[in-house]
Design an enzyme around this catalytic site. Sequence first.
Site, PDB file in Angstrom:
ATOM      1  N   ASP A  11       0.869  -1.176   0.000  1.00 54.34           N
ATOM      2  CA  ASP A  11       0.000   0.000   0.000  1.00 54.34           C
ATOM      3  C   ASP A  11       0.903   1.223   0.000  1.00 54.34           C
ATOM      4  OD1 ASP A  11      -2.371  -1.410   0.061  1.00 54.34           O
ATOM      5  OD2 ASP A  11      -2.511  -1.411   2.243  1.00 54.34           O
ATOM      6  N   ASP A 130     -13.585  -3.291  -1.484  1.00 55.75           N
ATOM      7  CA  ASP A 130     -13.409  -2.973  -0.064  1.00 55.75           C
ATOM      8  C   ASP A 130     -14.759  -3.171   0.609  1.00 55.75           C
ATOM      9  OD1 ASP A 130     -10.761  -2.304  -0.500  1.00 55.75           O
ATOM     10  OD2 ASP A 130     -11.202  -0.194  -0.876  1.00 55.75           O
TER      11      ASP A 130
END
Length: 262
Positions: A11, A130
């Site tokens: 990330d 998500d």
Amino acid sequence: MLAKRIIPCLDVRDGRVVKGTRFLNLRDAGDPVEMAAFYNSEGADELVFLDITASVEKRQAIVDVVEKTADAVFIPLTVGGGIDSVEFMQKLLNAGADKISLNTAALKYPGLIREGAEQFGSQCIVVAIDAKRSTQKNKSDENMQWEVYSHGGRKTTGRSVIEWAIEAEKLGAGEILLTSMDADGTLEGYDNELLSKVVDAVEVPVIASGGAGNLDHLYEALTSGKAHAVLAASILHYGTYSIKEIKDYLSSKGLPVRPVSS
């Protein structure tokens, strides 16, 4: 049975790898190029590079960092972050990406999935979802137990995770990257109930993301959760386990994995 894949997740924010809890409280974890090269040498099966604030900041993934990362590895590299056109997909593939991860833009314009699949093949298109457990009191609709969030987990869409996964597959997605926002960074295990429901709903491979804290969590995601691959960040970035330790453990439990060269 196909080999189960172990996939480190990078990330990236402002050119650095970060890790947080439930998408918040981000802390520095290192340089993406150095970490990618390390995981490549350690025996990772693939890498995922996500520019996690690109959509929120209304910009595209950092191409130069992607290019340097791709140069450092010889395993498949999936790249995501602010990808909103086939032209930009092409730019990232030219920079060395092997797969494109779509999230926010695909929710806004689902046809982008089809366009990417038609131009580059479904094997190149990963739809990242998500997911967060619904806070609605009325959960009579089983499909609404989990809701899809966009913009790096900042905005709810009111959409069912399961229904969106099914639609994404129909549009041409070759893989689903499923992140539990509730479990992310907690080190308490994946949401295996969510995983198994999505795996049962689609035919394409599903990658489990969010919650890995120990070796049993990985095994459970691949068995109880039925995932085809597991994404991991904290337990790898901070040295809790090596790729070899993970693969040796999974192999000892009877799961097929690609061996790590000595």
